[in-house]
Design a protein around this motif. Structure first.
Motif, short mmCIF file in Angstrom:
data_model
loop_
_atom_site.label_atom_id
_atom_site.label_comp_id
_atom_site.label_asym_id
_atom_site.label_seq_id
_atom_site.Cartn_x
_atom_site.Cartn_y
_atom_site.Cartn_z
N ASP A 123 0.83 -1.20 0.00
CA ASP A 123 0.00 0.00 0.00
C ASP A 123 0.86 1.26 0.00
O ASP A 123 0.52 2.26 -0.62
CB ASP A 123 -0.92 -0.01 1.22
CG ASP A 123 -1.82 -1.23 1.24
OD1 ASP A 123 -2.73 -1.31 0.39
OD2 ASP A 123 -1.60 -2.12 2.08
N TYR A 124 1.98 1.19 0.71
CA TYR A 124 2.92 2.30 0.75
C TYR A 124 3.47 2.58 -0.64
O TYR A 124 3.55 3.74 -1.09
CB TYR A 124 4.05 1.96 1.73
CG TYR A 124 4.98 3.09 2.08
CD1 TYR A 124 4.53 4.40 2.20
CD2 TYR A 124 6.33 2.85 2.31
CE1 TYR A 124 5.39 5.43 2.54
CE2 TYR A 124 7.20 3.86 2.66
CZ TYR A 124 6.72 5.15 2.76
OH TYR A 124 7.57 6.19 3.10
N LEU A 125 3.84 1.52 -1.35
CA LEU A 125 4.38 1.67 -2.70
C LEU A 125 3.32 2.17 -3.67
O LEU A 125 3.57 3.07 -4.48
CB LEU A 125 4.96 0.34 -3.19
CG LEU A 125 6.18 -0.19 -2.44
CD1 LEU A 125 6.58 -1.57 -2.97
CD2 LEU A 125 7.36 0.77 -2.55
N MET A 126 2.14 1.58 -3.60
CA MET A 126 1.07 2.00 -4.52
C MET A 126 0.70 3.46 -4.35
O MET A 126 0.33 4.13 -5.31
CB MET A 126 -0.17 1.11 -4.33
CG MET A 126 -0.07 -0.25 -4.98
SD MET A 126 -1.67 -1.11 -5.09
CE MET A 126 -2.02 -1.41 -3.35
N SER A 127 0.78 3.96 -3.12
CA SER A 127 0.41 5.36 -2.87
C SER A 127 1.32 6.32 -3.63
O SER A 127 0.92 7.45 -3.93
CB SER A 127 0.45 5.66 -1.37
OG SER A 127 1.77 5.55 -0.88
N GLY A 128 2.53 5.88 -3.95
CA GLY A 128 3.44 6.70 -4.72
C GLY A 128 3.31 6.50 -6.22
O GLY A 128 4.08 7.08 -7.00
N GLY A 129 2.35 5.68 -6.65
CA GLY A 129 2.19 5.41 -8.08
C GLY A 129 3.15 4.35 -8.57
O GLY A 129 3.44 4.27 -9.77
N ILE A 130 3.67 3.53 -7.66
CA ILE A 130 4.62 2.47 -8.02
C ILE A 130 3.85 1.19 -8.32
O ILE A 130 2.87 0.87 -7.64
CB ILE A 130 5.64 2.26 -6.88
CG1 ILE A 130 6.39 3.57 -6.62
CG2 ILE A 130 6.61 1.14 -7.21
CD1 ILE A 130 7.33 3.52 -5.43
#
Length: 362
Positions: free
Chosen positions: A181-188
């Motif tokens: 979720d942390y990564l997805m929040s950055g558009g990763i």
């Protein structure tokens, strides 16, 4: 009143008055600017270190914590999160869940200023097209790639209006609770076919998927002063660009290899063979590297504060071909290599390299 003014002027001209004024001028300036500068430097170090620790340990730590919670009175919370995790499992492959709020966190400006990291635009990109950015070199943690394309710290959206970047990284990271979720929040997004196909074919236009082409193999050869990229046998991203009709954009980060010192083992040694074997098993290369300490020059995990400048080159227009031939893939691959070399040669002397330095392509 005249007598008072005369007395005051006399005080300023005699020795006592002069010494008072001189003493006042010699007083040290308030320490606030120096204190603020030192505090900002500490915040920059903490901002970078939290990212390094998050990348290395957040996934494993949260997985262990989730399992532990099942053995406590908090098992209900763990069960609820696991249920939601199963329901949400395919989200990373379907465009993810980026957050403008997270991408604009103040912590990323401290992250940027530590090195510092800069993003330079050389050509306009059309929002009516989709793009595949090839990022070089990998470095140890790809700090430039994350800061420029996983956050708004260097102003990507302002420099490339209408373009939405998605940095692709190891798919295994998205199997880890919380870290995903942390990564997805950055558009990763995961660097796999399904995820990239979705972004380039089912998510409209104006998408830019950023692929660190050299991957884990390239990280084994990164060290200060090294200008080497792994690209000769990396043609899958070119084939994908042709199948989706997405333009290719070479990206080079000067200084990416300078932020850590690494022990590079020669080809054929057992250490090198062990690194490659573990790379195939784990998906990433176990590198033997070091930076500096938290607040000192001793060895540690904090990278050296060396400037990183990321140059986004000229896009190569790519036609859409559902079944590209090998000849066509090699043609556009050669065009990409030529464009990357040209980008490197044009800017190398501006960022500390010599005119005689060349880009080694393996």
């Amino acid at each position: 009143i005249d007598s008072l003014l005369f007395s005051y002027s006399s005080l300023l001209t005699d020795c006592t008055g002069y010494s008072i004024l001189s003493s006042l001028q010699d007083l040290p300036s308030p320490p606030w600017p120096a204190l603020r500068s030192k505090m900002e430097k500490h915040l920059q170090v903490i901002a970078v270190l939290q990212w390094v620790i998050s990348f290395l340990a957040m996934g494993i730590s949260c997985t262990v914590l989730l399992i532990y919670m099942f053995c406590t009175d908090l098992w209900v919370i763990a069960a609820m999160y696991t249920t939601w995790l199963i329901f949400d499992w395919n989200t990373p492959k379907q465009g993810g869940r980026r957050s403008s709020w997270v991408r604009n966190w103040t912590v990323w400006t401290y992250f940027r200023d530590y090195f510092p990291i800069r993003l330079i635009k050389t050509h306009n990109l059309l929002p009516s097209r989709n793009y595949i950015f090839g990022y070089h070199p990998h470095g140890i943690f790809s700090f430039g790639a994350f800061c420029n394309f996983g956050t708004e710290a260097t102003g990507f959206s302002k420099k490339f209006p209408g373009i939405k970047p998605s940095l692709a990284t190891l798919a295994g990271n998205f199997r880890m609770p919380v870290l995903r979720d942390y990564l997805m929040s950055g558009g990763i997004c995961p660097v796999n076919r399904n995820s990239i196909d979705y972004l380039l074919s089912q998510n409209g236009t104006g998408n830019a998927v950023v692929i660190v082409v050299g991957g884990a193999a390239e990280s084994l050869d990164c060290a200060p002063g090294m200008n080497s990229v792994t690209l000769n046998n990396r043609k899958g991203f070119v084939r994908l660009a042709l199948q989706q009709g997405s333009d290719l954009v070479p990206v080079y980060s000067f200084g990416e290899n300078n932020v850590y010192k690494q022990v590079i083992f020669e080809e054929g040694t057992w250490c090198r063979l062990a690194q490659k074997r573990l790379q195939k098993i784990l998906g990433f290369a176990p590198c033997l590297f070091h930076g500096c300490g938290l607040f000192s020059d001793s060895w540690g995990m904090v990278p050296y504060n060396k400037p990183i400048t990321t140059i986004v080159g000229e896009p190569i227009t790519v036609p859409k071909v559902e079944e590209p031939t090998r000849v066509m893939v090699e043609l556009y691959h050669a065009m990409y290599i030529k464009s990357l070399r040209s980008l490197f040669d044009k800017y190398k002397t501006r960022f500390g390299l010599k005119e005689s330095d060349i880009l080694h392509i393996q």
